[in-house]
Structure formats: C-alpha cells, structure tokens
Design a protein around this motif. Structure first.
Motif, PDB file in Angstrom:
ATOM      1  N   ARG A 155      90.843  72.299  69.329  1.00  0.00           N
ATOM      2  CA  ARG A 155      91.049  71.905  68.236  1.00  0.00           C
ATOM      3  C   ARG A 155      91.966  70.561  68.221  1.00  0.00           C
ATOM      4  N   PHE A 156      91.345  69.532  68.151  1.00  0.00           N
ATOM      5  CA  PHE A 156      91.940  68.213  68.406  1.00  0.00           C
ATOM      6  C   PHE A 156      92.807  67.833  66.964  1.00  0.00           C
ATOM      7  N   THR A 157      92.029  68.060  65.915  1.00  0.00           N
ATOM      8  CA  THR A 157      92.679  67.860  64.705  1.00  0.00           C
ATOM      9  C   THR A 157      94.031  68.502  64.415  1.00  0.00           C
ATOM     10  N   ASP A 158      93.855  69.597  64.895  1.00  0.00           N
ATOM     11  CA  ASP A 158      95.402  70.445  64.667  1.00  0.00           C
ATOM     12  C   ASP A 158      96.417  69.904  65.573  1.00  0.00           C
ATOM     13  N   MET A 159      95.895  69.515  66.742  1.00  0.00           N
ATOM     14  CA  MET A 159      96.838  68.748  67.880  1.00  0.00           C
ATOM     15  C   MET A 159      97.550  67.637  67.257  1.00  0.00           C
ATOM     16  N   LEU A 160      96.863  66.757  66.815  1.00  0.00           N
ATOM     17  CA  LEU A 160      97.285  65.694  65.932  1.00  0.00           C
ATOM     18  C   LEU A 160      98.124  66.015  64.758  1.00  0.00           C
ATOM     19  N   ALA A 161      97.985  66.933  64.087  1.00  0.00           N
ATOM     20  CA  ALA A 161      98.518  67.312  62.821  1.00  0.00           C
ATOM     21  C   ALA A 161     100.062  67.808  62.996  1.00  0.00           C
ATOM     22  N   VAL A 162     100.008  68.594  64.097  1.00  0.00           N
ATOM     23  CA  VAL A 162     101.305  69.160  64.407  1.00  0.00           C
ATOM     24  C   VAL A 162     102.572  68.300  64.938  1.00  0.00           C
ATOM     25  N   ALA A 163     101.827  67.380  65.583  1.00  0.00           N
ATOM     26  CA  ALA A 163     102.871  66.102  66.067  1.00  0.00           C
ATOM     27  C   ALA A 163     102.948  65.127  64.877  1.00  0.00           C
ATOM     28  N   GLN A 164     102.344  64.915  63.877  1.00  0.00           N
ATOM     29  CA  GLN A 164     102.537  63.963  62.782  1.00  0.00           C
ATOM     30  C   GLN A 164     103.649  65.012  61.927  1.00  0.00           C
ATOM     31  N   ASN A 165     103.567  66.256  61.896  1.00  0.00           N
ATOM     32  CA  ASN A 165     104.376  67.048  60.953  1.00  0.00           C
ATOM     33  C   ASN A 165     105.815  66.679  61.651  1.00  0.00           C
ATOM     34  N   SER A 166     106.047  66.711  62.885  1.00  0.00           N
ATOM     35  CA  SER A 166     107.261  66.248  63.613  1.00  0.00           C
ATOM     36  C   SER A 166     107.748  64.808  63.742  1.00  0.00           C
ATOM     37  N   GLU A 167     106.993  63.983  63.276  1.00  0.00           N
ATOM     38  CA  GLU A 167     107.410  62.402  63.304  1.00  0.00           C
ATOM     39  C   GLU A 167     108.503  61.796  62.723  1.00  0.00           C
TER      40      GLU A 167
END
Length: 405
Positions: free
Chosen positions: A136-148
């Motif tokens: 689930r790579f799009t989820d993996m990116l999204a959660v990191a973006q939410n913490s940026e």
C-alpha cells in the motif's frame, strides 16, 4: 511527566528509562544499533511505553511466529498501562494488535495516534512498515505527508517521504526529499536508500556507485538490515556494469556477514545470489551455506514476499525443507487470512512457478508467472526487490525461446 527526543509527552520521570526510550526512537528511525538498548531498560522498568517499545521491537524481528519475548514485554507493559498517557495506551494497543495479527486494527490505531500526535515518528515508521509489506504505497506516502508540517525539522521524516515518493513513482519528488534529509543529516540512511532507488531506476549507475561508495564508511553502526541492504544496493549497481566479481565480494564481505538469522538479511542474500547467477557468475557452494540458515524457515508463511525467497533458496539447494515449505504455502489456498489476496494472486502461483523453474520446466513456470506478475505489488517489497521475480520471469522467457529454436 517528561518529553521524548521528538517533543512527545511521556509518563516516565526516570532519567534512565527516558534515555532508553530516546535511544529506541533515534535507533529505530535511524536504523542504529542503539535501538536494542530498550530491551535492557524495559527489563529494569515497569514503564508501559518502554515495555511496549521492547515488545514492538520483537514483533518487528520477523521470526515467522509470535516471539515469546514480545508476549513477555506485552505482559509487563500491561501492568502499568492504567497510569500511562493516552498516546502510550494507544501504542500498547498497537502492540496487542500486532500480537493478535490484526493488520487493519494496526492501521486504525496508528491513524488515530498520528492524527493527534504527528511528531510521533516511531508510530509513523511502524505504520509505513505495515503499509509497505502489504503493497500500500500510496498510503505509505500519505501518512508521511500528513506529518510533514509538524515534523519537517526532522531529517528522518524527509527520508520516509523520499521512499514513499519513490515507491509511488514520483522520482523527482523522491530525490528532492532525500537530498533535503541529507542536507539536514548526511548520515540519514533511509534517505541514502531512497536516493539509491532513484539512481537505479533512472539508470544513473555511475552516480549511484559514487554516492554509495562515498557513504559506505558510515554504515558500520547500522542495524544488520540497513547495513546489508545498502551494500546490496551497491551490488546491484555493480551488476549493472557487469562487475560480477565486485558484486560477489559484496555478498561475501557484507551482505552475508552480519546477522544471518534475520529475515531481511536472508532474503537479501537469496536475491543477490539469484541475480549473480542470472548475470552468469559462478556462486560455488554459497547456496548450500545459505540454505543451512533458511532451513528453520520451513514453516514460515508469515509474509509471501519473504516466504517465496526462502522457498527459492531451499529448493535451489535441494533441501527437503523446501518441499515442506512449498506444501505449507499450498495449504494456504482458500483460507481467510488477512493477506489472503496476496497469497492467492501471487504467493501460491509464484511458489509453483519457482518449483517448475528450478526443475527446468519453463512451460509450466511461465503459466504460473503470467497469472501472478500483474498483481506482484500485493506482496509488498520495493520495486527493486520485486524486480527479482521479473528477472526470473525474463529468464523463463529466454528458456522458452531456446526451446523453440
């Protein structure tokens, strides 16, 4: 009440316990050997968070079962959980869900934590791990973006962003995030790793070799996985230049020289040996040696991505444990497992295909691979790691072509 190294509130006021918690945070984010300090600290403390981190560390060890030590630390954490802070209680629930093998519950809990405490980068890293192994790579990116916004001052956050972008095929963004992390901390290993992916995918072979060779002197303090995996990436660059001797030297001196019982080191060794042989290298007796360490994995069907590589190594070496593991994989058909889709669409057919491939039956092997390859992402692993199966598929095609000549 105190704060951890990232500024998150923790309930402990004991300096030694807080030191252990911070060592784990920095070690886990930076793949640094100091992360294991949490085990000794937890053994001497009834702190809920310290024991939760110790239990999670054991759950990340990928032993193929539920480690007894994970249960022990779970029980120790539970004793003081009532006095823990809300975030710590949720992290304890993540440990319980990990032990219960409830991946959807882990996702729910980590979402809750990160929505309230976006600087909890241990939870972010743990969440990305579970997204990664499920493809689930799009989820993996999204959660990191939410913490940026909340954690943009931490180099490790940008390393996590970089790898997320790379796995989502945004190589320009991946390179920008990796370089930002390395500007903040030149030793940030996950950013180095993400940049290696970018260079390889874009065919920037000489640049990748120069970059990794320059960084390699700083890898000695890294955990076994990160140490061997960065060397593995350098070996791939060497193979791209047909430098088989140099790649084989990396296998002997780095990729298969540290913690041989760890899952990721084992599959990295399998993957590199396969690639070496496909490149025409003579690997001698290395399959026999490797299979000795793979034999205890004969019942491990915890992750299809891992099990398929254990299977290859065992079958290649002619070990009976390979047939046993193959049967274990076959028995997963028609079950109702959390990762059943990955097993049905990829794991089981690829296992059958590998058996046929190693038995010099490319016709049968091709049939199984053709059904599985379109769904390969479902088993997790990175593009570079999954490319192993693509390379085997290409070799099957070459064998078929020779048969028709």
């Amino acid at each position: 009440m105190s704060q951890d190294v990232l500024g998150n509130k923790v309930s402990t006021t004991n300096e030694k316990t807080l030191h252990g918690i911070n060592a784990f945070i920095l070690g886990y984010l930076g793949y640094d050997l100091r992360l294991v300090e949490i085990l000794g600290i937890a053994d001497q403390s009834d702190d809920c968070l310290a024991n939760t981190y110790a239990g999670l560390l054991w759950m990340l060890s990928e032993t193929g079962d539920i480690p007894a030590d994970a249960l022990r630390y779970r029980d120790r954490a539970k004793v003081s959980c009532d006095q823990a802070l809300p975030r710590e209680k949720l992290l304890f629930a993540v440990l319980e869900a990990s032990i219960a093998e409830e991946p959807d519950r882990i996702i729910e809990l980590t979402d809750t934590i990160l929505s309230q405490w976006p600087r909890d980068l241990v939870t972010l890293k743990l969440r990305q791990y579970h997204d990664f192994i499920r493809g689930r790579f799009t989820d993996m990116l999204a959660v990191a973006q939410n913490s940026e916004k909340a954690a943009g001052d931490v180099a490790a956050l940008h390393g996590m962003l970089a790898f997320g972008f790379e796995q989502c095929h945004d190589l320009d963004a991946a390179e920008r995030s990796a370089k930002r992390a390395l500007e903040m901390d030149p030793s940030e290993p996950w950013a180095q790793h993400a940049l290696a992916h970018v260079f390889l995918t874009q065919g920037r072979i000489e640049e990748g070799i120069e970059f990794l060779e320059a960084q390699s002197a700083g890898w000695k303090h890294l955990t076994s996985f990160m140490y061997t995996h960065l060397w593995w990436h350098l070996a791939l660059f060497y193979l791209a230049q047909k430098r088989k001797t140099d790649a084989l030297k990396i296998y002997d001196e780095h990729c298969w020289s540290r913690e041989r019982s760890f899952s990721q080191d084992q599959v990295g060794a399998v993957s590199l040996l396969v690639r070496l042989e496909l490149a025409g290298a003579d690997v001698g007796q290395r399959w026999i040696d490797l299979a000795e360490w793979l034999a205890p994995r004969q019942n491990d069907v915890s992750q299809p991505f891992l099990s398929l590589q254990y299977l290859y190594g065992l079958l290649k070496a002619g070990r009976p444990e390979g047939e046993h593991l193959l049967q274990r994989i076959e028995n997963l058909s028609g079950r109702d497992l959390p990762d059943q889709r990955a097993w049905d669409l990829v794991g089981i057919p690829v296992a059958r295909g590998l058996k046929a491939y190693l038995a010099n039956d490319p016709v049968t092997a091709e049939g199984y691979f053709k059904t599985a390859i379109p769904h390969l992402q479902d088993i997790g692993g990175s593009h570079a790691q999954r490319d192993l199966f693509m390379q085997i598929g290409k070799d099957i095609t070459r064998q078929l072509s020779r048969l028709s000549d």
